[in-house]
Design a protein around this motif. Structure first.
Motif, PDB file in Angstrom:
ATOM      1  N   VAL A  48       6.980  -0.501 -42.815  1.00 47.49           N
ATOM      2  CA  VAL A  48       6.424  -0.107 -44.112  1.00 47.49           C
ATOM      3  C   VAL A  48       6.470  -1.312 -45.040  1.00 47.49           C
ATOM      4  N   VAL A  49       5.320  -1.616 -45.659  1.00 46.64           N
ATOM      5  CA  VAL A  49       5.233  -2.789 -46.535  1.00 46.64           C
ATOM      6  C   VAL A  49       5.225  -2.423 -48.009  1.00 46.64           C
ATOM      7  N   TRP A  50       4.745  -1.241 -48.344  1.00 45.16           N
ATOM      8  CA  TRP A  50       4.791  -0.782 -49.732  1.00 45.16           C
ATOM      9  C   TRP A  50       4.707   0.731 -49.778  1.00 45.16           C
ATOM     10  N   THR A  51       5.214   1.274 -50.876  1.00 46.52           N
ATOM     11  CA  THR A  51       5.089   2.700 -51.162  1.00 46.52           C
ATOM     12  C   THR A  51       4.676   2.861 -52.625  1.00 46.52           C
ATOM     13  N   VAL A  52       4.142   4.016 -52.928  1.00 39.65           N
ATOM     14  CA  VAL A  52       3.816   4.375 -54.304  1.00 39.65           C
ATOM     15  C   VAL A  52       4.141   5.855 -54.470  1.00 39.65           C
ATOM     16  N   GLU A  53       4.837   6.182 -55.553  1.00 40.23           N
ATOM     17  CA  GLU A  53       5.131   7.582 -55.879  1.00 40.23           C
ATOM     18  C   GLU A  53       4.928   7.741 -57.379  1.00 40.23           C
ATOM     19  N   GLU A  54       3.736   8.151 -57.732  1.00 49.41           N
ATOM     20  CA  GLU A  54       3.356   8.331 -59.128  1.00 49.41           C
ATOM     21  C   GLU A  54       2.965   9.788 -59.363  1.00 49.41           C
ATOM     22  N   TYR A  55       2.683  10.113 -60.619  1.00 49.56           N
ATOM     23  CA  TYR A  55       2.363  11.479 -61.014  1.00 49.56           C
ATOM     24  C   TYR A  55       1.177  12.042 -60.229  1.00 49.56           C
ATOM     25  N   ARG A  56       0.133  11.234 -59.985  1.00 44.40           N
ATOM     26  CA  ARG A  56      -1.065  11.703 -59.283  1.00 44.40           C
ATOM     27  C   ARG A  56      -1.372  10.895 -58.018  1.00 44.40           C
ATOM     28  N   ARG A  57      -0.438  10.086 -57.561  1.00 41.41           N
ATOM     29  CA  ARG A  57      -0.710   9.216 -56.404  1.00 41.41           C
ATOM     30  C   ARG A  57       0.584   8.934 -55.650  1.00 41.41           C
ATOM     31  N   THR A  58       0.580   9.225 -54.348  1.00 33.19           N
ATOM     32  CA  THR A  58       1.756   9.009 -53.508  1.00 33.19           C
ATOM     33  C   THR A  58       1.304   8.536 -52.129  1.00 33.19           C
ATOM     34  N   GLY A  59       2.015   7.563 -51.585  1.00 29.30           N
ATOM     35  CA  GLY A  59       1.697   7.119 -50.235  1.00 29.30           C
ATOM     36  C   GLY A  59       2.400   5.831 -49.860  1.00 29.30           C
ATOM     37  N   TRP A  60       1.931   5.253 -48.783  1.00 31.53           N
ATOM     38  CA  TRP A  60       2.561   4.052 -48.248  1.00 31.53           C
ATOM     39  C   TRP A  60       1.616   3.348 -47.284  1.00 31.53           C
ATOM     40  N   ALA A  61       2.020   2.134 -46.922  1.00 29.98           N
ATOM     41  CA  ALA A  61       1.283   1.377 -45.904  1.00 29.98           C
ATOM     42  C   ALA A  61       2.274   0.754 -44.947  1.00 29.98           C
ATOM     43  N   TYR A  62       1.837   0.629 -43.690  1.00 29.86           N
ATOM     44  CA  TYR A  62       2.646  -0.146 -42.764  1.00 29.86           C
ATOM     45  C   TYR A  62       1.807  -1.213 -42.114  1.00 29.86           C
ATOM     46  N   GLY A  63       2.526  -2.259 -41.696  1.00 27.31           N
ATOM     47  CA  GLY A  63       1.890  -3.391 -41.039  1.00 27.31           C
ATOM     48  C   GLY A  63       2.388  -3.518 -39.622  1.00 27.31           C
ATOM     49  N   THR A  64       1.559  -4.151 -38.796  1.00 32.65           N
ATOM     50  CA  THR A  64       1.867  -4.266 -37.370  1.00 32.65           C
ATOM     51  C   THR A  64       2.913  -5.342 -37.099  1.00 32.65           C
ATOM     52  N   LEU A  65       3.697  -5.071 -36.066  1.00 27.12           N
ATOM     53  CA  LEU A  65       4.712  -5.999 -35.583  1.00 27.12           C
ATOM     54  C   LEU A  65       4.366  -6.369 -34.140  1.00 27.12           C
ATOM     55  N   SER A  66       5.060  -7.332 -33.611  1.00 23.06           N
ATOM     56  CA  SER A  66       4.828  -7.784 -32.239  1.00 23.06           C
ATOM     57  C   SER A  66       4.911  -6.610 -31.259  1.00 23.06           C
ATOM     58  N   GLY A  67       3.950  -6.523 -30.357  1.00 24.26           N
ATOM     59  CA  GLY A  67       3.896  -5.447 -29.376  1.00 24.26           C
ATOM     60  C   GLY A  67       2.896  -4.364 -29.733  1.00 24.26           C
TER      61      GLY A  67
END
Length: 173
Positions: A87-106
């Motif tokens: 996971v590279v970032w998250t957001v938890e706001e009043y009208r917006r929530t989520g996250w992103a992940y980035g790939t690792l070796s393999g």
């Protein structure tokens, strides 16, 4: 348990809607989940706790019960293909929530993917999946457009499954 470094340079770039580094393929899929605060909260929690991914039928092995920066996640597809991410970032706001992940070796792909639930001014709840990627393993590169088609189908399925989770949990859409 660290799974190693990211396999791409533009870590965190999915925060910028529509950004795609040169040499990568973009993905943007937005699905209507339902309406109202209860739908938003239910959908946001399902995304943040891996529930949406588990309901998709993929294996999730995460170093935490909830998405947070630096959490390592290995997604297992079809019981055979292991896809290590962080996971590279998250957001938890009043009208917006989520996250992103980035790939690792393999990981079969190289890139980043975000899953964000937002509630617009009229109360409509949406899941947006944004990503940029390119094949890392030989079979992902060999698949070319078919691999990208599967990625789009996966993103659309995320929205369908999240909508179903909300309907089941709340009994409405």
């Amino acid at each position: 348990m660290s799974l190693g470094p990211f396999t791409y340079a533009d870590v965190g770039a999915t925060r910028e809607n529509g950004f795609c580094p040169p040499g990568f393929h973009p993905l943007h899929v937005r699905t209507r989940i339902g309406e109202g605060e209860d739908v938003f909260r239910t959908a946001a929690e399902a995304v943040m706790t891996w529930e949406m991914h588990r309901a998709l039928g993929v294996g999730i092995d995460a170093s935490a019960d909830r998405a947070a920066p630096q959490v390592d996640v290995t997604v297992t597809l079809a019981g055979m293909i292991k896809a290590p991410c962080r996971v590279v970032w998250t957001v938890e706001e009043y009208r917006r929530t989520g996250w992103a992940y980035g790939t690792l070796s393999g990981h079969p792909e190289c890139g980043e993917e975000s899953f964000v639930v937002d509630r617009t001014g009229d109360g409509t709840v949406w899941l947006t999946v944004n990503a940029f990627s390119r094949g890392a393993k030989w079979y992902a590169r060999a698949g070319g457009p078919a691999t990208r088609g599967l990625q789009h189908a996966y993103a659309r399925r995320c929205g369908q499954v999240l909508r179903q989770l909300c309907v089941r949990e709340l009994g409405k859409d």
